[in-house]
Motif scaffolding. Structure first.
Motif, PDB file in Angstrom:
ATOM      1  N   SER A  57      13.104 -23.086 -33.453  1.00 17.90           N
ATOM      2  CA  SER A  57      13.258 -21.835 -32.706  1.00 17.90           C
ATOM      3  C   SER A  57      13.826 -20.716 -33.571  1.00 17.90           C
ATOM      4  O   SER A  57      13.558 -19.551 -33.325  1.00 17.90           O
ATOM      5  CB  SER A  57      14.111 -22.051 -31.463  1.00 17.90           C
ATOM      6  N   ALA A  58      14.594 -21.050 -34.615  1.00 17.88           N
ATOM      7  CA  ALA A  58      15.127 -20.012 -35.496  1.00 17.88           C
ATOM      8  C   ALA A  58      14.017 -19.283 -36.241  1.00 17.88           C
ATOM      9  O   ALA A  58      14.213 -18.172 -36.709  1.00 17.88           O
ATOM     10  CB  ALA A  58      16.106 -20.625 -36.489  1.00 17.88           C
ATOM     11  N   GLN A  65      12.362 -15.969 -29.109  1.00 20.35           N
ATOM     12  CA  GLN A  65      13.733 -16.470 -29.017  1.00 20.35           C
ATOM     13  C   GLN A  65      14.371 -16.016 -27.701  1.00 20.35           C
ATOM     14  O   GLN A  65      15.038 -16.793 -27.021  1.00 20.35           O
ATOM     15  CB  GLN A  65      14.558 -15.992 -30.203  1.00 20.35           C
ATOM     16  N   GLU A  66      14.136 -14.752 -27.341  1.00 25.60           N
ATOM     17  CA  GLU A  66      14.659 -14.223 -26.083  1.00 25.60           C
ATOM     18  C   GLU A  66      13.994 -14.928 -24.900  1.00 25.60           C
ATOM     19  O   GLU A  66      14.650 -15.228 -23.897  1.00 25.60           O
ATOM     20  CB  GLU A  66      14.452 -12.706 -26.003  1.00 25.60           C
ATOM     21  N   GLN A  68      12.903 -18.008 -24.797  1.00 26.71           N
ATOM     22  CA  GLN A  68      13.545 -19.316 -24.672  1.00 26.71           C
ATOM     23  C   GLN A  68      14.919 -19.194 -24.023  1.00 26.71           C
ATOM     24  O   GLN A  68      15.294 -20.011 -23.182  1.00 26.71           O
ATOM     25  CB  GLN A  68      13.669 -19.997 -26.035  1.00 26.71           C
ATOM     26  N   ARG A  69      15.667 -18.172 -24.403  1.00 25.00           N
ATOM     27  CA  ARG A  69      16.988 -17.958 -23.792  1.00 25.00           C
ATOM     28  C   ARG A  69      16.863 -17.729 -22.284  1.00 25.00           C
ATOM     29  O   ARG A  69      17.605 -18.305 -21.491  1.00 25.00           O
ATOM     30  CB  ARG A  69      17.687 -16.762 -24.450  1.00 25.00           C
ATOM     31  N   THR A  99       6.374 -21.433 -27.432  1.00 27.08           N
ATOM     32  CA  THR A  99       7.715 -21.398 -26.845  1.00 27.08           C
ATOM     33  C   THR A  99       8.209 -22.766 -26.373  1.00 27.08           C
ATOM     34  O   THR A  99       9.365 -23.111 -26.559  1.00 27.08           O
ATOM     35  CB  THR A  99       7.738 -20.404 -25.664  1.00 27.08           C
TER      36      THR A  99
END
Length: 193
Positions: A57-58, A65-66, A68-69, A99
């Motif tokens: 994910s990095a 990334q957002e 996934q958050r 994702t």
């Protein structure tokens, strides 16, 4: 405490009926007191091409990334999309491929065919438009996309129950019918809390 909902809108055209359904769902959920956030996939900046399961994910684009958050934050996911050729748009498939990765959505166990469902504890609703009548999609096409989303993707990651609302035939629907569908989407948003 209000329910945390993430609505994922996967129609690439901004003036689509899917956008109108999403707006009405958000309105209903907001009126019911939900804490609702929205991802409009056509506004995100990411490469649709699947890069293999070694992707961490990095290494994802900031928009993914957002995403996934927000998926981790949500208790309930709502996917709004059309069926084209009996399947989800490439935009949604690419989003899922990029994702819903190992160590985020699921994790394979060593020395066994079993896996951990890392998104368990969430539920989902699919709001799906189609040009074919829903009975045709069910009895003639055997609902391949619904099975894929409900079982092979969301269920695989632990998301259940997954409820599905079909809206079709879009090309044969009158304005009055479309208004009823928009009211239905608003009611679904109200009932989720």
């Amino acid at each position: 405490m209000s329910k945390r909902i993430l609505l994922i809108l996967a129609h690439p055209a901004p003036q689509s009926f899917c956008h109108a359904l999403a707006e009405q769902y958000v309105l209903g959920a907001t009126q019911a007191g939900a804490d609702i956030k929205q991802l409009t996939l056509s506004e995100l900046n990411f490469d649709l091409s699947f890069q293999g399961y070694k992707t961490e994910s990095a290494q994802l684009e900031p928009d993914l990334q957002e995403a996934q958050r927000l998926i981790q934050w949500a208790e309930h996911l709502v996917f709004v999309y059309p069926l084209w050729w009996g399947a989800m748009p490439a935009l949604l498939k690419g989003f899922i491929d990029r994702t819903f990765l190992p160590s985020f959505a699921f994790k394979y166990r060593k020395h066994t065919p079993l896996w951990d469902k890392l998104l368990a504890g969430r539920s989902a609703r699919l709001l799906v438009t189609m040009d074919a009548p829903p009975w045709y999609f069910k009895w003639i096409n055997h609902m391949p996309n619904h099975y894929q989303m409900k079982n092979a993707i969301l269920g695989f990651c632990g998301i259940k129950p997954v409820k599905i609302s079909n809206f079709g035939s879009m090309k044969a629907a009158s304005d009055k019918q479309k208004q009823r569908w928009l009211q239905q989407a608003q009611q679904l948003g109200r009932r989720v809390c």
